[in-house]
Design a protein around this motif. Sequence first.
Motif, PDB file in Angstrom:
ATOM      1  N   LEU A 320       0.825  -1.202   0.000  1.00 26.03           N
ATOM      2  CA  LEU A 320       0.000   0.000   0.000  1.00 26.03           C
ATOM      3  C   LEU A 320       0.864   1.258   0.000  1.00 26.03           C
ATOM      4  O   LEU A 320       0.527   2.264  -0.636  1.00 26.03           O
ATOM      5  N   ALA A 321       1.991   1.180   0.713  1.00 22.81           N
ATOM      6  CA  ALA A 321       2.912   2.315   0.708  1.00 22.81           C
ATOM      7  C   ALA A 321       3.510   2.518  -0.683  1.00 22.81           C
ATOM      8  O   ALA A 321       3.670   3.662  -1.143  1.00 22.81           O
ATOM      9  N   ARG A 322       3.831   1.436  -1.376  1.00 19.40           N
ATOM     10  CA  ARG A 322       4.350   1.553  -2.741  1.00 19.40           C
ATOM     11  C   ARG A 322       3.307   2.139  -3.676  1.00 19.40           C
ATOM     12  O   ARG A 322       3.624   2.949  -4.551  1.00 19.40           O
ATOM     13  N   LEU A 323       2.051   1.736  -3.479  1.00 22.31           N
ATOM     14  CA  LEU A 323       0.980   2.281  -4.313  1.00 22.31           C
ATOM     15  C   LEU A 323       0.893   3.794  -4.143  1.00 22.31           C
ATOM     16  O   LEU A 323       0.617   4.527  -5.099  1.00 22.31           O
ATOM     17  N   GLY A 324       1.148   4.268  -2.931  1.00 16.55           N
ATOM     18  CA  GLY A 324       1.085   5.697  -2.679  1.00 16.55           C
ATOM     19  C   GLY A 324       2.191   6.487  -3.359  1.00 16.55           C
ATOM     20  O   GLY A 324       2.087   7.706  -3.489  1.00 16.55           O
ATOM     21  N   THR A 325       3.238   5.805  -3.788  1.00 18.56           N
ATOM     22  CA  THR A 325       4.344   6.507  -4.443  1.00 18.56           C
ATOM     23  C   THR A 325       4.230   6.524  -5.962  1.00 18.56           C
ATOM     24  O   THR A 325       5.090   7.108  -6.633  1.00 18.56           O
ATOM     25  N   LEU A 326       3.194   5.887  -6.528  1.00 20.27           N
ATOM     26  CA  LEU A 326       3.042   5.846  -7.984  1.00 20.27           C
ATOM     27  C   LEU A 326       2.880   7.245  -8.551  1.00 20.27           C
ATOM     28  O   LEU A 326       2.184   8.094  -7.989  1.00 20.27           O
ATOM     29  N   THR A 327       3.501   7.456  -9.705  1.00 22.33           N
ATOM     30  CA  THR A 327       3.324   8.721 -10.414  1.00 22.33           C
ATOM     31  C   THR A 327       2.286   8.588 -11.529  1.00 22.33           C
ATOM     32  O   THR A 327       2.023   9.566 -12.233  1.00 22.33           O
ATOM     33  N   ASN A 328       1.705   7.408 -11.675  1.00 20.98           N
ATOM     34  CA  ASN A 328       0.682   7.190 -12.704  1.00 20.98           C
ATOM     35  C   ASN A 328      -0.589   7.959 -12.384  1.00 20.98           C
ATOM     36  O   ASN A 328      -0.850   8.318 -11.228  1.00 20.98           O
ATOM     37  N   GLU A 329      -1.394   8.194 -13.424  1.00 20.04           N
ATOM     38  CA  GLU A 329      -2.752   8.669 -13.191  1.00 20.04           C
ATOM     39  C   GLU A 329      -3.538   7.525 -12.550  1.00 20.04           C
ATOM     40  O   GLU A 329      -3.492   6.387 -13.019  1.00 20.04           O
ATOM     41  N   ILE A 330      -4.268   7.827 -11.481  1.00 22.67           N
ATOM     42  CA  ILE A 330      -5.022   6.805 -10.760  1.00 22.67           C
ATOM     43  C   ILE A 330      -6.451   7.295 -10.576  1.00 22.67           C
ATOM     44  O   ILE A 330      -6.674   8.440 -10.160  1.00 22.67           O
ATOM     45  N   PHE A 331      -7.396   6.435 -10.870  1.00 24.57           N
ATOM     46  CA  PHE A 331      -8.803   6.749 -10.632  1.00 24.57           C
ATOM     47  C   PHE A 331      -9.469   5.517 -10.030  1.00 24.57           C
ATOM     48  O   PHE A 331      -9.027   4.381 -10.256  1.00 24.57           O
TER      49      PHE A 331
END
Length: 848
Positions: A320-331
């Motif tokens: 979950l912490a890694r997901l928070g660092t994504l620079t992708n567009e997320i919806f």
Amino acid sequence: MSDESIPAARAPGERLQTTDDTVSDDPATGSAATDERGAATGRRRGRGVVLGIAVAAIAAVIAAPLGALAVSDAQSSADAALDTARGSTGSAGSATAGGASEPADDLDGVELHIAPTLDTTITPGAPLAVNVEIENSTAEALAAGTVRLTRAAGPIDGTAELDAWLGTGGDGNAAPADDGVQLLEAESRAVAAGSTALVSFTVPANALGDADDGPVLGLGAEILVDGMLVASTGEAFATSTAPAPDPTSLAIVYPLTVPASATGIFTAEQLEQWTAPLGLLDRQLDAIAGKQVAVGIDPRIIASIRALGSAAPVTATEWLARLGTLTNEIFPLAYADADVALQAQLDLPGLLTPTTFSDLLDPAAFADVEPPPADPNAETPTPTPTAPATGDATPEPTDPSDPAGELPTTEELLAWPYTRTDIAWPADDSIATGDLGYLDAAGLTTAIVAAGNVEPIDGRVDAASAIEGSTAVVADSRLTAALRAASAASTETEWRAAAGQLLAGLAIGAQSGDPTTMLATFDRGASASSDRVADTIDEIAGNPWAVPAGLSDAIGAPPVARTLVDEPEDDQRRAAAERMLAVEVEVTEFATVLEDPRLLTGPVRRDLLALLDVAWLDDPVAWNTAVNTWLTARRTTLESVSVVPSSSVLVVARESPLPTTVLNALPFPATVIVSADPSNGRLIVEDSVEVTVGAESRSNVQVPIAAGVGRGEVTLAVSLSSPTGVQVGETVNIEANVQADWEGLGATILAIAVALFFGFGIWRNIRRRRRQRAEAAAEGSETTDDATRDDSEQPEPEASDAAERSTESAAPESAAPDSGHPEPEASDPEASDPADELDAPASESRND
């Protein structure tokens, strides 16, 4: 099934035409095996069908340059080859190089894949090393045969030519393929069921002619067994020299989801398995991290990790912490990726969302929870289960049922700093008229629409569209199909074939003269491999014919007016969803027997959303089974609190309680009101009784009843209701035999008899006393009169003498021995008898 014949220029190996649908699926294994199989599987066919097959087989033998078979053996050979063809297929959406359509049955068959040995493009002017892969997904072995490699007759430099060669039109429908030129031929070995085999070719540079002068080269392959066509395919590959004056801006959308599940929350064990190194979610995150790919994420994953608090697996919190660092567009997708088009067609008041997670939260796992940051300008913290990432400056109000605000609210569990929250991604080809307007009203103002849901437009157009007055982005069918095929490839050859087709489409588009922003989407099912996803994205990014673009870029392009193709979801699917929604309403009403109804309503809503997952569309049989299981479980819940049927009761008393047993099979205490309704007036139910029954237990309840008028049979309808008045369970009828009316009647008669007896005695006593008093009064009156007459004749005495005479005159009255009616003593209780008081005035008047 009817297969088109291969043109004469493509001999040897004419395709057999037939309309027989009852041929066996056994593959041919040679002449002797053919004879044996023909004898074993020879069914009684219609005379006309047999004649047609024989004629076609004879024609195939005559047309073959080698003339391998005699006319007398034509029937058995045709049967064997046809058996093989019936059990096999070509690649979906492909065609033979010579222009014949693939076998129609593409469910369990044979597929061919063609690709350069080491690359996804072709270098003109150089020898070409090509692999043809034979994939046998049937249940029978495929006999040895002949594989032919062909090419397109000329260069492919337009979308129409590309679609024709691949055997698909721009709208995905089958189209005639171009006639091909045979390059090479090689023998193939037998392929066991469920296995693959590889046949390699090396094509001299001069064998391609001018076919590689254009941006795309078409290659084809077909396999024949005993002279009969089993499968064929056509592929296209960009040439490395293809120019790119106007590269396509390509936006890609990827769903970060898990396989279809019937549960609306994930367990710690599941999360630990998926987020561990090389786990499903871990590999998915690796595939898209840092790439120009928009990510639609299932909020169920985030909420499942956060709801565990400190009990969440370490791998899950790190993920979950890694997901928070994504620079992708997320919806966000809908919770559990629930089908939003289906909800729109059910005309629900609004899109379904989870109602609560309070039934999952363990206060001990949130003892050290820190509140979200209060500074609106503060950097969003790395999301963890104990400190949910949120872009809001002020945390949402705490759930009133949470003690002192220690537990996270539903909003906090679902919150995430999404790039956009206005995106709706319905399932492919599932949008009906009016659905987009419904989604607009729900706040999802931009929809990702599959190409099959809109009328096709000639030429190359932007993904941005205006449909029924709503904003949408339409995925390109050609690019999306190739992208998904590449992501789901199981072998290297299959992946290179699909990736090559994707690059071929981009290469042709780059020469159209108009820079265009297009959209391609990955599949929502479980077929995609994260390794292939990463390889495919990298392959797109490394070619000169495409420029990576963001989803916002595709949405922001000038919109093109598109016409919606009305494609509502299947009637059976909608009917099943309606049944589930109706049952959920019943459970919500039933849950009022609990002190906290959310203990039931929360899991029911989450599981309902999980069953509406788009991923279930790939397996309707499994979905129907899961839905029926869910409905059965909910019916069991609705019947978990009930009245236990009992035998008839005998009522012999005026008032007596009705013994009733209430069963509670829920894992929570339940409060119900027990009521009884008699069928006639012989019994009167005085009041209902409220009782709380412990979890998974039963309780005896005494319902007060009273006997009415009469005796006989009475049926008592005993029912339960929640404190809010919702009926709970089924009504149970209990028979009662009333024999209590003699007691009241007997008591009344006895009371009357006693009253009459004592009343008559009192009346007789009063009359006797009156008679005695009258007689005594009469005698006393005569004596008084005599004395009065004597006194009147003498002089009047003094006052003392008068008093003495009064005393003497009274003595004979109280002690006259001859009166015949002796008077009672002064201490006699009867002296105060009411009758004496009634007679007193008359006596005194007479004495006076």
